[in-house]
Design a protein around this motif. Structure first.
Motif, PDB file in Angstrom:
ATOM      1  N   GLU A 476     -17.370  -1.472 -63.246  1.00 34.01           N
ATOM      2  CA  GLU A 476     -16.697  -0.524 -62.349  1.00 34.01           C
ATOM      3  C   GLU A 476     -16.885  -0.935 -60.883  1.00 34.01           C
ATOM      4  N   LEU A 477     -18.059  -1.430 -60.544  1.00 31.59           N
ATOM      5  CA  LEU A 477     -18.269  -1.938 -59.191  1.00 31.59           C
ATOM      6  C   LEU A 477     -17.285  -3.066 -58.890  1.00 31.59           C
ATOM      7  N   LYS A 478     -17.122  -3.960 -59.853  1.00 29.71           N
ATOM      8  CA  LYS A 478     -16.205  -5.077 -59.663  1.00 29.71           C
ATOM      9  C   LYS A 478     -14.772  -4.585 -59.552  1.00 29.71           C
ATOM     10  N   ARG A 479     -14.417  -3.625 -60.386  1.00 31.93           N
ATOM     11  CA  ARG A 479     -13.037  -3.124 -60.402  1.00 31.93           C
ATOM     12  C   ARG A 479     -12.671  -2.455 -59.083  1.00 31.93           C
ATOM     13  N   GLN A 480     -13.637  -1.729 -58.492  1.00 32.76           N
ATOM     14  CA  GLN A 480     -13.341  -0.995 -57.255  1.00 32.76           C
ATOM     15  C   GLN A 480     -13.560  -1.844 -55.998  1.00 32.76           C
ATOM     16  N   GLY A 481     -13.941  -3.096 -56.152  1.00 35.37           N
ATOM     17  CA  GLY A 481     -14.001  -3.983 -54.993  1.00 35.37           C
ATOM     18  C   GLY A 481     -15.335  -4.062 -54.293  1.00 35.37           C
ATOM     19  N   VAL A 482     -16.422  -3.649 -54.946  1.00 35.31           N
ATOM     20  CA  VAL A 482     -17.754  -3.853 -54.383  1.00 35.31           C
ATOM     21  C   VAL A 482     -18.152  -5.277 -54.756  1.00 35.31           C
ATOM     22  N   ALA A 483     -17.857  -6.203 -53.869  1.00 37.64           N
ATOM     23  CA  ALA A 483     -17.948  -7.628 -54.217  1.00 37.64           C
ATOM     24  C   ALA A 483     -19.373  -8.120 -54.328  1.00 37.64           C
ATOM     25  N   ASP A 484     -20.262  -7.593 -53.486  1.00 38.08           N
ATOM     26  CA  ASP A 484     -21.653  -8.056 -53.471  1.00 38.08           C
ATOM     27  C   ASP A 484     -22.580  -6.856 -53.528  1.00 38.08           C
ATOM     28  N   ALA A 485     -23.652  -7.011 -54.261  1.00 39.86           N
ATOM     29  CA  ALA A 485     -24.665  -5.959 -54.313  1.00 39.86           C
ATOM     30  C   ALA A 485     -25.915  -6.535 -54.956  1.00 39.86           C
ATOM     31  N   GLU A 486     -27.038  -5.898 -54.649  1.00 41.67           N
ATOM     32  CA  GLU A 486     -28.292  -6.191 -55.333  1.00 41.67           C
ATOM     33  C   GLU A 486     -28.624  -4.968 -56.174  1.00 41.67           C
TER      34      GLU A 486
END
Length: 820
Positions: A476-486
């Motif tokens: 879901e993070l990828k789908r909504q455009g959160v490209a980078d995260a830890e």
């Protein structure tokens, strides 16, 4: 007439000569001896290639040092007289007893003792003054980085005693010495052990009763010498310029206050003044507490100026009565500052720095800004207390004062900016430039209904985010455009969050176990995310599979130390014990952090509690550990995390791990509105919280500034603006609420994922915060050079790249000026 148990007046003048590595003029009554220390990069032939150093002494009496005419110099006789030879050998033996020669390296320190004026006791004065000259020489070697550690293992001093007219008498002058029935010189260490006893009967033999009485009298005199003469608390003069004075307020066990004044030594053209109180003085007083107030740290109500604590609490001189105490676990940095019409100052505690607190008191309109030590710290002082007072103009701002400490940390090489570290650590760069998303996966009831858990009575583990469900979050993070995260996994371990520390493995079976954990880690990394573990080596629970009460910290009575001394507070694993940092490092950090890395975790590893609470002292004789040593062991654990995972983070902003510290989950614990509202109601002397930590460490250590700014995207506008004003790294927490009773300190608002719709909503809020962070994340690399309230409710932050961030709480808006 001096009493038989009374010392002559002793005066110490340090740095009496210019060129010696250490010099002291000691005035002991009418006996004056100049003691100088010279350092040579060689040793006597018999010490060559031993890897050890040598301490020796020479002694002489100047021609006019005694009455009865001129004394010829030894050179005139072409040999030293027997008395001088005997005394200088005594001095050398005494001083060598104070030194670990293996730490000195192959160099020799010679103590030259020249008697300028003699009235009895010249050898005792030479030993006592020579010890101080030796210390000064060692400090010079340390400053020049010629040695890594002080070779002085304790101080030595000497005093004479005798029997005069049948009565034991302390500190013999010439009249006493010339008529004494017995003459005894006693040389001791500051911890009460004998170095040498040198005595004889002048007229007739003496009994063991006389000997016992003389030794007892000598010990009482030497205790006073160590605490009142050598240790700078009472008569510490210097040939360097005298500065201001400081009041020492000792609160004794009976509640009475003993006050004395000491003078500060001036350095750096008057910009720096230093106070030193040796550990022997701190311990010998037997006081319950000590407050240290320089004369320039006083102000009156209505005077222009301010004060601030290391935690960033700020106040002005506008109340009649009140107090604020920066203590317990809230001395995030060993410094504090103030200004008043007499000047500005930043106080930095450079030695014994984990002991000192900060207390601001207003009483009948009179303000004092004090350093504070309590009885535990006074009793267990492991080194001298040294406070540097960096003086500035009355017009200095809190930003200007706080930057003194930043420079202090950088110039000593304790910390390095992100810009330098990113060049060699791309994992750290990737982490800091992305938001942190914490996911609490499983936990047991908190507070726990069972204090002492076992596998048989362990409360049920609540599994909320399985390792498979974690992959849904990633998608879901990828789908909504959160490209980078830890991603930081919390409660992935056996028993969930705080379930069985320090036991980590196996991964909680209800979440999927070890195999599913490794699969989830690889999956998140394949999507471009970092993923790190939440761990804990500070606390331990009896349910751990290798629990042993031996590795728990012990108090002075040998009892295990609990997180809550009253034994009432419980967490997921039950009643937590405080682990000895030495045992934690040796038994768990060294073993388990590499295992976490082997599972595939990479990023800024998170290990709870480490930087919010200072280590407890451990009195277990098998692994005794004072505050400083405890901090050093936690620092070693942090270094392992950096090496194995890529970085180290923890819960709050205590900076004793600054060199290995990359990210703070929240630096300021609590809601700054509580201080603002209390002040507005006329109930406190603290006015607001200002970003002292950020001025020091922005561009060096990243953080989420407050507990209220966690999940800022779903918090009120005040919390969102505080995150902007204090230059936070975007930080989110899925299931931040987990307590079944009591306050959730990061707020009641929450991100959850119990349904797909709720997951989409939570990620949409993370995406909002992510987009905001993309606009400000470059400021994580800049120093915060200035911060000020430029109008009521309007704050301006200026960064080292010239950009300004202006936050207006009146309009609930912010803007960036000069952004590239």
């Amino acid at each position: 007439m001096r009493k038989s148990n009374e010392l002559r007046r002793i005066e110490i003048i340090r740095n009496f000569t210019k060129h010696a590595a250490g010099s002291v003029l000691i005035k002991w009554g009418d006996t004056w001896v100049l003691c100088t220390a010279s350092v040579e990069e060689k040793v006597p032939p018999f010490m060559k290639d031993s890897g050890k150093g040598w301490v020796t002494a020479e002694y002489s009496m100047l021609p006019s040092s005694t009455g009865g005419g001129r004394k010829d110099r030894d050179i005139k006789k072409l040999k030293q007289d027997a008395r001088s030879t005997e005394i200088q050998r005594l001095i050398g033996r005494a001083l060598r007893a104070a030194v670990d020669m293996s730490l000195l390296g192959e160099r020799q320190i010679t103590i030259d003792c020249d008697v300028l004026q003699a009235d009895g006791g010249t050898r005792c004065a030479s030993i006592t003054g020579g010890m101080i000259a030796l210390e000064l020489a060692v400090k010079k070697l340390l400053k020049e980085k010629k040695i890594a550690k002080s070779p002085i293992i304790h101080r030595v001093a000497a005093v004479s005693v005798g029997v005069c007219d049948g009565k034991p008498t302390l500190d013999l002058d010439y009249i006493h010495d010339s008529t004494a029935e017995v003459d005894l010189n006693v040389i001791m260490t500051d911890d009460g052990r004998f170095v040498e006893l040198q005595g004889c009967a002048e007229h007739k033999p003496f009994t063991d009763k006389h000997l016992g009485a003389m030794i007892k009298l000598a010990k009482s005199g030497l205790k006073r010498i160590f605490t009142k003469v050598m240790c700078a608390s009472f008569v510490l003069l210097s040939a360097a310029a005298f500065g201001s004075t400081a009041e020492l307020h000792w609160k004794m066990s009976d509640g009475k206050i003993e006050t004395e004044k000491v003078e500060l030594v001036v350095r750096d053209n008057g910009k720096l003044e230093t106070l030193t109180i040796p550990k022997t003085v701190l311990a010998a007083k037997g006081a319950k507490s000590l407050e240290i107030v320089p004369d320039f740290a006083k102000a009156k109500k209505g005077e222009k100026g301010f004060w601030f604590t290391p935690y960033g609490v700020y106040g002005e001189y506008d109340r009649d009565n009140g107090w604020f105490f920066a203590g317990a676990d809230r001395m995030s940095m060993p410094m504090f500052g103030w200004t008043n019409p007499r000047g500005g100052c930043l106080a930095i505690v450079t030695s014994l720095k984990y002991f000192v607190r900060n207390k601001i008191l207003a009483k009948n309109g009179d303000y004092t800004v004090a350093a504070f030590l309590n009885d535990e710290l006074l009793t267990d002082a492991y080194e001298d207390l040294v406070i540097e007072y960096h003086r500035r103009a009355p017009s200095a701002t809190y930003a200007e004062l706080a930057k003194i400490y930043r420079v202090y940390q950088l110039e000593r090489g304790v910390v390095r900016p992100f810009r330098e570290r990113f060049k060699e650590n791309k994992i750290l760069e990737k982490a800091i430039m992305a938001p942190e998303i914490r996911i609490r996966m499983a936990w047991k009831p908190v507070p726990s209904p069972i204090k002492h858990q076992s596998p048989e009575n362990e409360p049920e583990v609540k599994a909320m985010v399985t390792f498979d469900r974690m992959k849904d979050i990633v998608n879901e993070l990828k789908r909504q455009g959160v490209a980078d995260a830890e991603l930081c996994l919390v409660g992935w371990n056996i028993g969930g969050h705080d379930g069985r520390w320090p036991q980590y493995f196996p991964a909680e079976p209800k979440l999927g176990g070890d195999a599913k954990l490794m699969e989830a880690i690889r999956y998140a990394q394949d999507q471009g995310y970092l993923i790190v573990p939440h761990g804990n080596f500070v606390e331990g629970y009896s349910i751990a599979n290798d629990f042993d009460i031996e590795w728990v910290s012990k108090d002075r009575n040998g009892s295990p130390i609990l997180y809550d001394p009253k034994g009432k507070t419980t967490w997921g694993g039950g009643l937590p014990y405080k682990m000895c940092p030495q045992r934690a490092y040796e038994k768990f950090c060294s073993r388990d952090i590499p295992r976490l890395a082997a599972f595939g975790f990479k990023g800024i590893g998170y290990f709870d509690v480490t930087t919010i609470c200072e280590p407890k002292q451990c009195h277990d004789p098998r692994h005794r550990c004072n505050f400083k040593q405890g901090c050093e062991y936690w620092d070693k654990c942090a270094a392992i995390s950096k090496r194995e995972l890529g970085g180290f983070s923890s819960e709050s902003g205590n900076d004793y791990l600054a060199g290995n510290f990359d990210y703070s989950l929240y630096t300021y614990f609590g809601d700054p509105r509580q201080i603002e509202e209390k002040y507005a109601a006329g109930k406190g002397i603290a006015k607001k919280v200002v970003p002292i930590w950020k001025i020091v460490y922005n561009g060096i250590i990243s953080d989420n500034p407050f507990t209220i700014t966690m999940n800022a995207a779903i918090k009120d506008r005040y919390s969102q603006l505080k995150w902007i004003e204090f230059s936070g790294r975007a930080s989110f927490y899925i299931y931040q609420k987990f307590r079944s009773a009591g306050k959730n300190w990061m707020g009641e608002e929450d991100l959850t994922c119990e349904t797909d719709e709720r997951l989409k909503w939570s990620v949409s809020k993370i995406k909002n915060g992510y987009d905001g962070y993309m606009k400000t994340r470059h400021l994580q690399l800049e120093f915060l050079e200035d911060h000020a309230e430029v109008a009521p409710g309007v704050f301006e932050s200026t960064y080292s790249n010239g950009e300004k961030v202006i936050v207006d709480y009146n309009r609930n808006e912010w803007r960036m000026v000069g952004a590239k």
